[in-house]
Design an enzyme around this catalytic site. Structure first.
Site, PDB file in Angstrom:
ATOM      1  N   HIS A   1       0.498  -1.414  -0.104  1.00 46.47           N
ATOM      2  CA  HIS A   1      -0.094  -0.105   0.122  1.00 46.47           C
ATOM      3  C   HIS A   1       0.958   1.451  -0.113  1.00 46.47           C
ATOM      4  CE1 HIS A   1       0.839   1.045   4.115  1.00 46.47           C
ATOM      5  NE2 HIS A   1       1.185  -0.855   4.360  1.00 46.47           N
TER       6      HIS A   1
ATOM      7  N   GLU B   1      -2.342  -7.320   7.631  1.00 44.48           N
ATOM      8  CA  GLU B   1      -0.863  -6.841   8.069  1.00 44.48           C
ATOM      9  C   GLU B   1      -0.564  -7.993   9.006  1.00 44.48           C
ATOM     10  OE1 GLU B   1       1.847  -6.661   7.872  1.00 44.48           O
ATOM     11  OE2 GLU B   1       2.985  -5.097   6.812  1.00 44.48           O
TER      12      GLU B   1
END
Length: 195
Positions: free
Chosen positions: A5, A84
Site C-alpha cells: 500500500h 499485515e
C-alpha cells in the site's frame, strides 16, 4: 505481482499499524497512481485478478491502482489472508519510542516478531500458503499487501531463508514481478507527481 500500500498517515508519523489502519497521505495516493500506471504497462493484453488485504489502506491503494488499470474496483478480491502482521501491544506506538524502550531490538531486521501479542511468522506463513493454494493458475495475480506480510510472501515465492527474507526492502513506490522463482523489481518513483 506483489505491491505494498501507499504511504499512510501512520507511516509518515513512524507509527506502527499492524491491524490498525490509517488513510493514505497525498504522497501515498500518488505512489498508488504511479504503481498503477506502471502495472498497466506490464499487464497489457494479459488476463489478471486483483487481490488486496481487507485492511483499509490496502483497499484504498487497490482502488487507486485499479483506476489506473481501467479495472473496476468492485472486482477487487478483499483477502484477509494477505493482511499485515498483527503487532499486538505495539500497534500505534512510534518506532523511535519503541526503540528507546527496547534498545536490544535495534540490530534486528525482524524485530517486529518480538511484539507482545503479535502474529508469529509461522502463523502468517500458514495463512499465505493457504491463500497461494487457492490462486487461479491461468491468470496473472496482482496482490496489494503490506510491508511485513509482503516480504514474507516474496520470501516464500522465492524460496528465501529467514535471514534473507528480512533483508528485503519495503518500497511503497515499486512492485515486484515474481515468475518461476525469479524476481524483478519495478521502480515507479520516476512517475511520482511533484509535491
Amino acid at each position: 505481482m506483489v505491491l505494498r500500500h501507499g504511504e499512510t498517515r501512520f507511516n509518515a508519523e513512524q507509527k506502527l499499524q499492524g491491524h490498525c489502519n490509517s488513510p493514505l497521505t497525498g504522497r501515498g495516493e500518488a505512489q498508488a497512481r504511479a504503481v498503477g500506471a506502471r502495472l498497466a504497462q506490464c499487464l497489457t493484453g494479459r488476463p489478471y485478478r486483483v487481490y488486496a488485504s481487507d485492511l483499509g489502506r490496502a483497499m484504498q491503494t487497490a482502488a487507486i491502482v485499479c483506476a489506473e488499470l481501467g479495472h473496476p474496483a468492485e472486482l477487487i478480491h478483499p483477502e484477509p489472508r494477505v493482511r499485515e502482521f498483527s503487532l499486538g501491544e505495539w500497534e500505534q506506538q512510534t518506532v523511535p519510542e519503541l526503540m528507546a524502550a527496547h534498545p536490544e531490538l535495534r540490530d534486528r531486521r525482524d524485530w517486529y516478531l518480538a511484539a507482545p501479542g503479535g502474529d508469529s511468522i509461522d502463523r502468517v506463513r500458514a495463512r499465505l500458503a493457504d491463500w497461494l493454494a487457492d490462486l487461479p493458475e491461468d491468470l496473472d495475480v496482482v496482490v496489494v499487501s503490506h510491508g511485513l506480510t509482503g516480504i514474507v510472501l516474496r520470501g516464500m515465492l522465492l524460496g528465501l531463508d529467514e535471514t534473507v527474507t528480512w533483508q528485503q526492502d519495503l518500497p511503497q513506490d515499486a512492485f515486484f514481478i515474481i515468475e518461476a522463482g525469479q524476481v524483478t523489481r519495478i521502480d515507479c518513483s520516476s512517475l511520482l507527481e511533484p509535491a
